[in-house]
Write an enzyme that holds these catalytic residues in place. Structure first.
Site, PDB file in Angstrom:
ATOM      1  N   SER A 127       0.835  -1.199   0.000  1.00 27.30           N
ATOM      2  CA  SER A 127       0.000   0.000   0.000  1.00 27.30           C
ATOM      3  C   SER A 127       0.868   1.246   0.000  1.00 27.30           C
ATOM      4  O   SER A 127       1.996   1.234   0.525  1.00 27.30           O
ATOM      5  CB  SER A 127      -0.865  -0.031   1.262  1.00 27.30           C
ATOM      6  N   TYR A 152      -2.242  -1.459  10.916  1.00 25.45           N
ATOM      7  CA  TYR A 152      -2.457  -1.998   9.567  1.00 25.45           C
ATOM      8  C   TYR A 152      -1.289  -1.623   8.655  1.00 25.45           C
ATOM      9  O   TYR A 152      -0.670  -2.467   8.009  1.00 25.45           O
ATOM     10  CB  TYR A 152      -3.781  -1.470   8.980  1.00 25.45           C
ATOM     11  N   LYS A 156       2.082  -3.770   6.640  1.00 26.91           N
ATOM     12  CA  LYS A 156       2.527  -3.711   5.244  1.00 26.91           C
ATOM     13  C   LYS A 156       4.038  -3.457   5.185  1.00 26.91           C
ATOM     14  O   LYS A 156       4.749  -4.067   4.393  1.00 26.91           O
ATOM     15  CB  LYS A 156       1.777  -2.618   4.477  1.00 26.91           C
TER      16      LYS A 156
HETATM   17  P1  NAD Z   1     -10.831  -7.572   1.283  1.00 22.67           P
HETATM   18  O1  NAD Z   1     -11.024  -7.592   2.758  1.00 22.67           O
HETATM   19  O2  NAD Z   1     -12.018  -7.390   0.416  1.00 22.67           O
HETATM   20  O3  NAD Z   1     -10.076  -8.916   0.822  1.00 22.67           O
HETATM   21  C1  NAD Z   1      -9.156  -9.584   1.650  1.00 22.67           C
HETATM   22  C2  NAD Z   1      -9.588 -11.029   1.718  1.00 22.67           C
HETATM   23  O4  NAD Z   1      -8.671 -11.751   2.550  1.00 22.67           O
HETATM   24  C3  NAD Z   1     -10.981 -11.220   2.333  1.00 22.67           C
HETATM   25  O5  NAD Z   1     -11.766 -11.975   1.430  1.00 22.67           O
HETATM   26  C4  NAD Z   1     -10.714 -11.989   3.639  1.00 22.67           C
HETATM   27  O6  NAD Z   1     -11.763 -12.893   3.927  1.00 22.67           O
HETATM   28  C5  NAD Z   1      -9.405 -12.680   3.325  1.00 22.67           C
HETATM   29  N1  NAD Z   1      -8.556 -13.018   4.478  1.00 22.67           N
HETATM   30  C6  NAD Z   1      -8.168 -12.203   5.505  1.00 22.67           C
HETATM   31  N2  NAD Z   1      -7.354 -12.885   6.340  1.00 22.67           N
HETATM   32  C7  NAD Z   1      -7.215 -14.145   5.843  1.00 22.67           C
HETATM   33  C8  NAD Z   1      -6.523 -15.307   6.259  1.00 22.67           C
HETATM   34  N3  NAD Z   1      -5.796 -15.329   7.374  1.00 22.67           N
HETATM   35  N4  NAD Z   1      -6.624 -16.424   5.502  1.00 22.67           N
HETATM   36  C9  NAD Z   1      -7.378 -16.439   4.376  1.00 22.67           C
HETATM   37  N5  NAD Z   1      -8.073 -15.373   3.937  1.00 22.67           N
HETATM   38  C10 NAD Z   1      -7.986 -14.229   4.660  1.00 22.67           C
HETATM   39  O7  NAD Z   1      -9.714  -6.472   0.962  1.00 22.67           O
HETATM   40  P2  NAD Z   1      -9.249  -5.836  -0.424  1.00 22.67           P
HETATM   41  O8  NAD Z   1      -9.652  -4.417  -0.445  1.00 22.67           O
HETATM   42  O9  NAD Z   1      -9.607  -6.735  -1.534  1.00 22.67           O
HETATM   43  O10 NAD Z   1      -7.679  -5.859  -0.185  1.00 22.67           O
HETATM   44  C11 NAD Z   1      -6.853  -6.922  -0.640  1.00 22.67           C
HETATM   45  C12 NAD Z   1      -5.425  -6.648  -0.197  1.00 22.67           C
HETATM   46  O11 NAD Z   1      -5.012  -5.389  -0.719  1.00 22.67           O
HETATM   47  C13 NAD Z   1      -5.252  -6.557   1.317  1.00 22.67           C
HETATM   48  O12 NAD Z   1      -4.015  -7.131   1.667  1.00 22.67           O
HETATM   49  C14 NAD Z   1      -5.225  -5.067   1.566  1.00 22.67           C
HETATM   50  O13 NAD Z   1      -4.525  -4.744   2.727  1.00 22.67           O
HETATM   51  C15 NAD Z   1      -4.516  -4.572   0.328  1.00 22.67           C
HETATM   52  N6  NAD Z   1      -4.801  -3.165   0.039  1.00 22.67           N
HETATM   53  C16 NAD Z   1      -6.087  -2.736  -0.050  1.00 22.67           C
HETATM   54  C17 NAD Z   1      -6.369  -1.383  -0.272  1.00 22.67           C
HETATM   55  C18 NAD Z   1      -7.808  -0.884  -0.322  1.00 22.67           C
HETATM   56  O14 NAD Z   1      -8.016   0.325  -0.148  1.00 22.67           O
HETATM   57  N7  NAD Z   1      -8.814  -1.722  -0.593  1.00 22.67           N
HETATM   58  C19 NAD Z   1      -5.321  -0.480  -0.415  1.00 22.67           C
HETATM   59  C20 NAD Z   1      -4.011  -0.939  -0.352  1.00 22.67           C
HETATM   60  C21 NAD Z   1      -3.768  -2.296  -0.113  1.00 22.67           C
END
Ligand code: NAD
Ligand code: UDP
Length: 340
Positions: A127, A152, A156
């Site tokens: 991120s 959080y 990262k």
């Molecule tokens: P999201 O919560 O929709 O998807 C993450 C998925 O991971 C979920 O389906 C959850 O059930 C699953 N999960 C969590 N812990 C787990 C575990 N221990 N084992 C198996 N599954 C697990 O989030 P997103 O927005 O799709 O984000 C995906 C990734 O991108 C994350 O790592 C997030 O930190 C990163 N990210 C997101 C954003 C944003 O703004 N959406 C920005 C930067 C980075």
């Protein structure tokens, strides 16, 4: 090395599900592992509706080494895209132990299994938060990694470090650290999109809930920033563009680059007020708002330099914020209570 079968952890989530679609469309064979802590298994059926292919899905927690090993035994992966993780900034401040243990442990177990099964390619969802408070914009990949203002963000930074150290010791491993800016939007079909639990922390899902009458009005956190209209500026990227960025990154990993780092953003900053107006233009729905005090920990302006991703991956964002507003609203309207 040819990459075909790809483990997608967190593949039923917001970004993961769109990426699975792009992978299927590009001829890859994605296999999803998700513990459904923040998504629904109904997503699998929706991916099938969109692509005609039902991806293999395991309801497994990435921290559960024994269960996860069985998946590695059964499938023969050539690469991993690691989306799984907890991601709510505010929640991480009140539940630091859960955030550190889930995000770090899942990654450590994953890396251990990748080593054991000789899987040599990993793309990690990092991120822009790793840059901390930007000293200048646009942010370039060589800018120093700062310190995060919440657990959080700290996970990262720590995972980037873990992956960097692992790649240093295991030279055959290819690692891509993808630093996402602000992903928004949804699938144009209205079948997939962002579905946060409780009161949304992020701007776009909040605006969408105001638009459908679930929330009364938007509260804009501060109009006194050193930006053209005083409200915070971010780099909002359509989730479909982000998903494409992962496909481009897998192609790069197939050339054995070692460790690579890319910003995935649009290179363009948009203020909160500009976003409100874009949403109104895209949807015809008026968004009432009030101006409130600035939110603790927020920076004024944040956007990406995107030249590196373009030069090395041949990838750049295609959609604009109007597209993203329309697609986010479409999903919200069709799924007022999220994916059921
Ligand atoms: P999201 O919560 O929709 O998807 C993450 C998925 O991971 C979920 O389906 C959850 O059930 C699953 N999960 C969590 N812990 C787990 C575990 N221990 N084992 C198996 N599954 C697990 O989030 P997103 O927005 O799709 O984000 C995906 C990734 O991108 C994350 O790592 C997030 O930190 C990163 N990210 C997101 C954003 C944003 O703004 N959406 C920005 C930067 C980075
Ligand atoms: N924001 C806002 N009201 C909200 C949510 C967000 O004014 O209800 C602002 C926030 O202050 C920031 C921008 O919108 O300037 C993007 O916030 P978000 O939480 O979506 O992303 P981040 O700050 O993590 O980049």
């Amino acid at each position: 090395m040819e990459i075909k079968r790809v483990l997608v952890t967190g593949g039923t989530g917001f970004i993961g599900s769109e990426t699975v679609i792009k992978l299927i469309e590009a001829g890859y064979d994605p296999v999803i592992v998700d513990n459904l802590s923040n998504s629904k298994d109904a997503v699998i059926g929706r991916i099938k509706t969109i692509t005609g292919v039902r991806p293999t899905f395991y309801k497994v927690d990435c921290c559960d080494e024994e269960a996860f090993r069985k998946v590695f035994e059964k499938e023969k992966f050539q690469a991993v895209i690691h989306f799984a993780g907890l991601k709510a900034v505010g929640e991480s401040v009140v539940k630091p132990i859960e955030y550190y243990s889930n995000n770090l442990e899942s990654t450590l177990v994953l890396l251990k299994l990748m080593k054991e099964f000789d899987v040599r390619n990993i793309v990690f969802s990092s991120s822009a938060t790793v840059y901390g408070v930007p000293k200048r914009v646009p942010l370039v990949e060589t800018d120093p990694v700062g310190s995060a203002t919440n657990p959080y963000g700290e996970t990262k930074i720590m995972i980037e470090r873990i992956l960097t150290d692992t790649q240093f010791a295991w030279k055959d491993l290819n690692v891509a650290l993808l630093r996402y800016f602000n992903p928004i939007g949804g699938h144009p079909s209205g079948l997939l999109g962002e579905d946060p639990n409780g009161i949304p922390n992020n701007l776009m899902p909040y605006i969408c809930q105001v638009a459908v009458g679930k929330r009364d009005h938007l509260r804009i956190w501060g109009d006194n920033y050193p930006t053209p209209d005083g409200t915070g500026v971010r780099d909002y990227i359509h989730v479909l563009d982000l998903a494409e960025g992962h496909v481009a990154t897998l192609k790069k990993l197939a050339t054995d680059p070692g460790l690579v780092i890319y910003n995935l953003g649009t290179g363009k900053g948009t203020s909160v007020l500009e976003m409100v107006h874009a949403f109104e233009k895209a949807t015809g729905v008026k968004i009432p708002y009030t101006i409130e005090a600035a939110r603790a920990g927020d920076v004024a302006t944040n956007y990406a330099a995107t030249d590196k991703a373009f030069n090395e991956l041949g990838w750049k964002a295609k959609y604009n914020i109007i597209d993203a507003c329309r697609d986010a609203y479409n999903f919200q309207k069709k799924n007022p209570n999220g994916i059921e």
